[in-house]
Write a protein that holds these residues in place. Structure first.
Motif, PDB file in Angstrom:
ATOM      1  N   GLY A 259       0.796  -1.225   0.000  1.00  0.00           N
ATOM      2  CA  GLY A 259       0.000   0.000   0.000  1.00  0.00           C
ATOM      3  C   GLY A 259       0.825   1.269   0.000  1.00  0.00           C
ATOM      4  O   GLY A 259       2.065   1.240   0.032  1.00  0.00           O
ATOM      5  N   LEU A 260       0.105   2.391  -0.015  1.00  0.00           N
ATOM      6  CA  LEU A 260       0.767   3.691  -0.166  1.00  0.00           C
ATOM      7  C   LEU A 260       1.680   4.015   1.016  1.00  0.00           C
ATOM      8  O   LEU A 260       2.644   4.756   0.876  1.00  0.00           O
ATOM      9  N   GLY A 261       1.377   3.455   2.171  1.00  0.00           N
ATOM     10  CA  GLY A 261       2.171   3.756   3.362  1.00  0.00           C
ATOM     11  C   GLY A 261       3.624   3.329   3.268  1.00  0.00           C
ATOM     12  O   GLY A 261       4.465   3.796   4.036  1.00  0.00           O
ATOM     13  N   VAL A 262       3.934   2.432   2.316  1.00  0.00           N
ATOM     14  CA  VAL A 262       5.308   1.911   2.244  1.00  0.00           C
ATOM     15  C   VAL A 262       6.002   2.220   0.915  1.00  0.00           C
ATOM     16  O   VAL A 262       7.062   1.665   0.641  1.00  0.00           O
ATOM     17  N   VAL A 278       5.066   8.228  -2.323  1.00  0.00           N
ATOM     18  CA  VAL A 278       4.097   8.159  -3.428  1.00  0.00           C
ATOM     19  C   VAL A 278       2.720   8.654  -2.960  1.00  0.00           C
ATOM     20  O   VAL A 278       1.958   9.228  -3.731  1.00  0.00           O
ATOM     21  N   HIS A 279       2.439   8.460  -1.661  1.00  0.00           N
ATOM     22  CA  HIS A 279       1.090   8.823  -1.189  1.00  0.00           C
ATOM     23  C   HIS A 279       0.839  10.328  -1.165  1.00  0.00           C
ATOM     24  O   HIS A 279       1.762  11.137  -1.217  1.00  0.00           O
ATOM     25  N   GLY A 280      -0.439  10.665  -1.078  1.00  0.00           N
ATOM     26  CA  GLY A 280      -0.846  12.060  -0.957  1.00  0.00           C
ATOM     27  C   GLY A 280      -0.840  12.477   0.509  1.00  0.00           C
ATOM     28  O   GLY A 280      -0.104  11.915   1.329  1.00  0.00           O
ATOM     29  N   THR A 281      -1.704  13.428   0.864  1.00  0.00           N
ATOM     30  CA  THR A 281      -1.637  14.035   2.194  1.00  0.00           C
ATOM     31  C   THR A 281      -2.493  13.305   3.231  1.00  0.00           C
ATOM     32  O   THR A 281      -2.555  13.741   4.380  1.00  0.00           O
ATOM     33  N   ALA A 282      -3.173  12.248   2.830  1.00  0.00           N
ATOM     34  CA  ALA A 282      -3.999  11.426   3.735  1.00  0.00           C
ATOM     35  C   ALA A 282      -4.833  12.282   4.701  1.00  0.00           C
ATOM     36  O   ALA A 282      -4.738  12.110   5.920  1.00  0.00           O
ATOM     37  N   PRO A 283      -5.657  13.206   4.180  1.00  0.00           N
ATOM     38  CA  PRO A 283      -6.404  14.119   5.061  1.00  0.00           C
ATOM     39  C   PRO A 283      -7.357  13.393   6.008  1.00  0.00           C
ATOM     40  O   PRO A 283      -7.651  13.878   7.097  1.00  0.00           O
ATOM     41  N   ASP A 284      -7.812  12.191   5.596  1.00  0.00           N
ATOM     42  CA  ASP A 284      -8.778  11.451   6.435  1.00  0.00           C
ATOM     43  C   ASP A 284      -8.178  10.966   7.747  1.00  0.00           C
ATOM     44  O   ASP A 284      -8.911  10.629   8.670  1.00  0.00           O
ATOM     45  N   ILE A 285      -6.837  10.911   7.852  1.00  0.00           N
ATOM     46  CA  ILE A 285      -6.246  10.432   9.112  1.00  0.00           C
ATOM     47  C   ILE A 285      -5.393  11.516   9.783  1.00  0.00           C
ATOM     48  O   ILE A 285      -4.615  11.222  10.696  1.00  0.00           O
ATOM     49  N   GLN A 286      -5.584  12.761   9.336  1.00  0.00           N
ATOM     50  CA  GLN A 286      -4.823  13.863   9.932  1.00  0.00           C
ATOM     51  C   GLN A 286      -5.106  13.971  11.437  1.00  0.00           C
ATOM     52  O   GLN A 286      -6.259  13.856  11.867  1.00  0.00           O
ATOM     53  N   VAL A 290      -1.436   8.219  13.267  1.00  0.00           N
ATOM     54  CA  VAL A 290      -1.295   6.843  12.776  1.00  0.00           C
ATOM     55  C   VAL A 290      -0.771   6.771  11.344  1.00  0.00           C
ATOM     56  O   VAL A 290      -0.639   5.675  10.786  1.00  0.00           O
ATOM     57  N   ILE A 291      -0.447   7.919  10.749  1.00  0.00           N
ATOM     58  CA  ILE A 291       0.058   7.844   9.370  1.00  0.00           C
ATOM     59  C   ILE A 291       1.358   7.041   9.374  1.00  0.00           C
ATOM     60  O   ILE A 291       2.199   7.190  10.259  1.00  0.00           O
ATOM     61  N   ASN A 292       1.466   6.158   8.398  1.00  0.00           N
ATOM     62  CA  ASN A 292       2.654   5.303   8.308  1.00  0.00           C
ATOM     63  C   ASN A 292       3.831   6.137   7.755  1.00  0.00           C
ATOM     64  O   ASN A 292       3.754   6.623   6.630  1.00  0.00           O
ATOM     65  N   PRO A 293       4.914   6.278   8.528  1.00  0.00           N
ATOM     66  CA  PRO A 293       6.036   7.098   8.057  1.00  0.00           C
ATOM     67  C   PRO A 293       7.016   6.342   7.160  1.00  0.00           C
ATOM     68  O   PRO A 293       8.021   6.905   6.731  1.00  0.00           O
ATOM     69  N   PRO A 332      -1.688   0.962  11.631  1.00  0.00           N
ATOM     70  CA  PRO A 332      -2.925   0.256  11.256  1.00  0.00           C
ATOM     71  C   PRO A 332      -3.013  -0.135   9.778  1.00  0.00           C
ATOM     72  O   PRO A 332      -3.579  -1.196   9.458  1.00  0.00           O
ATOM     73  N   ASP A 333      -2.455   0.672   8.857  1.00  0.00           N
ATOM     74  CA  ASP A 333      -2.526   0.303   7.432  1.00  0.00           C
ATOM     75  C   ASP A 333      -1.781  -1.010   7.175  1.00  0.00           C
ATOM     76  O   ASP A 333      -2.007  -1.656   6.152  1.00  0.00           O
ATOM     77  N   GLN A 334      -0.888  -1.411   8.112  1.00  0.00           N
ATOM     78  CA  GLN A 334      -0.143  -2.671   7.967  1.00  0.00           C
ATOM     79  C   GLN A 334      -0.684  -3.737   8.910  1.00  0.00           C
ATOM     80  O   GLN A 334      -0.009  -4.730   9.199  1.00  0.00           O
TER      81      GLN A 334
HETATM   82  P1  ATP Z   1      -3.424  12.613  -3.785  1.00  0.00           P
HETATM   83  O1  ATP Z   1      -4.453  13.027  -4.766  1.00  0.00           O
HETATM   84  O2  ATP Z   1      -2.511  13.719  -3.365  1.00  0.00           O
HETATM   85  O3  ATP Z   1      -2.676  11.354  -4.180  1.00  0.00           O
HETATM   86  P2  ATP Z   1      -5.387  11.268  -2.135  1.00  0.00           P
HETATM   87  O4  ATP Z   1      -6.205  11.836  -1.027  1.00  0.00           O
HETATM   88  O5  ATP Z   1      -6.044  10.808  -3.375  1.00  0.00           O
HETATM   89  O6  ATP Z   1      -4.200  12.283  -2.433  1.00  0.00           O
HETATM   90  P3  ATP Z   1      -3.754   9.769  -0.359  1.00  0.00           P
HETATM   91  O7  ATP Z   1      -3.581  10.996   0.434  1.00  0.00           O
HETATM   92  O8  ATP Z   1      -2.527   9.093  -0.837  1.00  0.00           O
HETATM   93  O9  ATP Z   1      -4.609   9.998  -1.644  1.00  0.00           O
HETATM   94  O10 ATP Z   1      -4.640   8.785   0.482  1.00  0.00           O
HETATM   95  C1  ATP Z   1      -5.341   7.664  -0.048  1.00  0.00           C
HETATM   96  C2  ATP Z   1      -5.740   6.747   1.100  1.00  0.00           C
HETATM   97  O11 ATP Z   1      -4.569   6.096   1.600  1.00  0.00           O
HETATM   98  C3  ATP Z   1      -6.312   7.513   2.283  1.00  0.00           C
HETATM   99  O12 ATP Z   1      -7.309   6.747   2.882  1.00  0.00           O
HETATM  100  C4  ATP Z   1      -5.141   7.678   3.215  1.00  0.00           C
HETATM  101  O13 ATP Z   1      -5.490   7.767   4.577  1.00  0.00           O
HETATM  102  C5  ATP Z   1      -4.349   6.422   2.949  1.00  0.00           C
HETATM  103  N1  ATP Z   1      -2.907   6.676   3.139  1.00  0.00           N
HETATM  104  C6  ATP Z   1      -2.102   7.393   2.335  1.00  0.00           C
HETATM  105  N2  ATP Z   1      -0.878   7.464   2.819  1.00  0.00           N
HETATM  106  C7  ATP Z   1      -0.877   6.779   3.971  1.00  0.00           C
HETATM  107  C8  ATP Z   1       0.120   6.487   4.958  1.00  0.00           C
HETATM  108  N3  ATP Z   1       1.381   6.930   4.843  1.00  0.00           N
HETATM  109  N4  ATP Z   1      -0.247   5.782   6.042  1.00  0.00           N
HETATM  110  C9  ATP Z   1      -1.502   5.328   6.189  1.00  0.00           C
HETATM  111  N5  ATP Z   1      -2.484   5.558   5.279  1.00  0.00           N
HETATM  112  C10 ATP Z   1      -2.182   6.279   4.198  1.00  0.00           C
END
Ligand code: ATP
Length: 351
Positions: A259-262, A278-286, A290-293, A332-334
């Motif tokens: 997944g995106l966390g790794v 590669v991942h975006g800003t993960a606003p749903d878990i701000q 718990v964001i995976n670093p 949690p994503d893992q």
């Molecule tokens: P973008 O358009 O910038 O790629 P997005 O909102 O479409 O952004 P992400 O921000 O990458 O996509 O998030 C997609 C899903 O993956 C979300 O549910 C987010 O919480 C989860 N996610 C992304 N990165 C992580 C991470 N590092 N750890 C845990 N969950 C993550």
């Protein structure tokens, strides 16, 4: 004075939480690097912080970047300003990561995505704008109906960017071959439909790889390639693709390795490179902690390699891998219940 200067741009929403954890780890490594840290996007003052960031980037050896949802504005300068034309996205499985595949062990390839053009130039508009051009459709064998209500987007593939991204992929494949890799470059695009644009991309990539007799070459139409990412990822080595396909497929590739966390990445130009997950800003878990670093940490490891701290890069990646192999401090994503900081501290303990 430190040997290297690195700019840290934490980005927006949950991204700064991953960056703070990564900085804790980098701090513990006590490297000969001077960091210039910018604040999270919400504290950027329009114009002013961006100008300061640009100057800092230009005076630095590299940048570690969180993700942006628009509040942090430096990405344009990092990408187009510094002409970082090759976006390198490794898909390398770490034992212990949550893959949906039955046997993910041994997946180890890299997608090299052209980073500056294709459909990402913002050349869009109403169909009526095309009227004076009287465009002819090769498929329909008829002129385009520019009186219809609709929009267009322009895809641009230049010889210069294709040649340099293809050469970058070849050099990478050579380096990997010397370290025991397959020595293969795979080109993917929709060259059967988009004969002019993707056809041109494919032709230049093939020609470039043919200039490296040590390397094997193969090509797949992008839909077939998408299936291979899921069904036979072990056969891949270095993949080169135009911007849009590379963007989409590297997210799919990330899905197969946990997944995106790794999933880390680096964007390389002739004289500069910056690194970001590669991942975006993960606003749903701000704010949940718990964001995976891991993606940010592995991007930092790629940066250390670029900065010629090869041993330190391997040390960092090794410590991250150990945390996954141990499986006790995962986010949690893992499938774990550790927080961002806990995972970072486990990495520090394994350094
Ligand atoms: P973008 O358009 O910038 O790629 P997005 O909102 O479409 O952004 P992400 O921000 O990458 O996509 O998030 C997609 C899903 O993956 C979300 O549910 C987010 O919480 C989860 N996610 C992304 N990165 C992580 C991470 N590092 N750890 C845990 N969950 C993550």
């Amino acid at each position: 004075m430190a040997a290297k200067r690195v700019v840290i741009i934490p980005g927006d929403d949950a991204a700064p939480e991953a960056m703070a954890a990564a900085m804790e780890v980098l701090g513990a490594m006590k490297l000969d690097i001077e960091y210039e840290e910018f604040p999270p996007g919400e504290h950027w003052k329009r114009g002013e912080t961006e100008l300061r960031a640009r100057a800092a980037i230009d005076a630095s050896d590299s940048t570690l970047f969180g993700a942006t949802s628009g509040k942090t504005n430096a990405i344009m300068h990092l990408r187009w300003g510094r002409q970082t034309y090759a976006n390198v996205r490794p898909a390398r499985y770490m034992s212990g990561a949550q893959s949906p595949l039955r046997s993910p062990d041994g997946i180890d390839y890299v997608i090299v995505r052209e980073n500056l053009e294709d459909l990402y130039l913002g050349l869009e508009g109403p169909l009526s704008e095309l009227r004076p051009l009287k465009p002819q459709s090769r498929i329909l064998r008829a002129p385009l109906d520019t009186s219809a209500e609709g929009r267009y987007a322009i895809k641009v593939i230049t010889e210069r960017n294709t040649r340099r991204v293809a050469a970058f992929a070849c050099e990478l494949a050579l380096r990997r071959k010397r370290a025991g890799g397959r020595g293969k470059v795979t080109c993917t695009a929709k060259y059967n439909m988009l004969r002019e644009s993707d056809g041109f991309f494919r032709e230049i990539v093939e020609e470039t790889v043919r200039g490296y007799p040590e390397l094997e070459y193969e090509q797949f139409i992008v839909d077939d390639f998408a299936r291979r990412v899921v069904q036979s990822p072990h056969e891949l080595d270095v993949v080169v693709a135009p911007n849009l396909y590379g963007d989409i497929l590297s997210d799919a590739a990330a899905g197969t390795i946990g997944g995106l966390g790794v999933a880390p990445s680096g964007c390389y130009g002739e004289d500069y490179a910056y690194f970001e997950s590669v991942h975006g800003t993960a606003p749903d878990i701000q704010g949940l902690g718990v964001i995976n670093p891991t993606a940010t940490l592995l991007s930092a490891a790629m940066m250390l390699e670029y900065l010629r701290f090869a041993d330190e890069s391997a040390r960092l990646e090794g410590a991250v891998r150990k945390v996954y192999a141990q499986g006790k401090k995962l986010t949690p994503d893992q499938g774990g219940n550790a927080g961002t900081d806990e995972l970072a501290r486990a990495v520090i303990a394994n350094l």
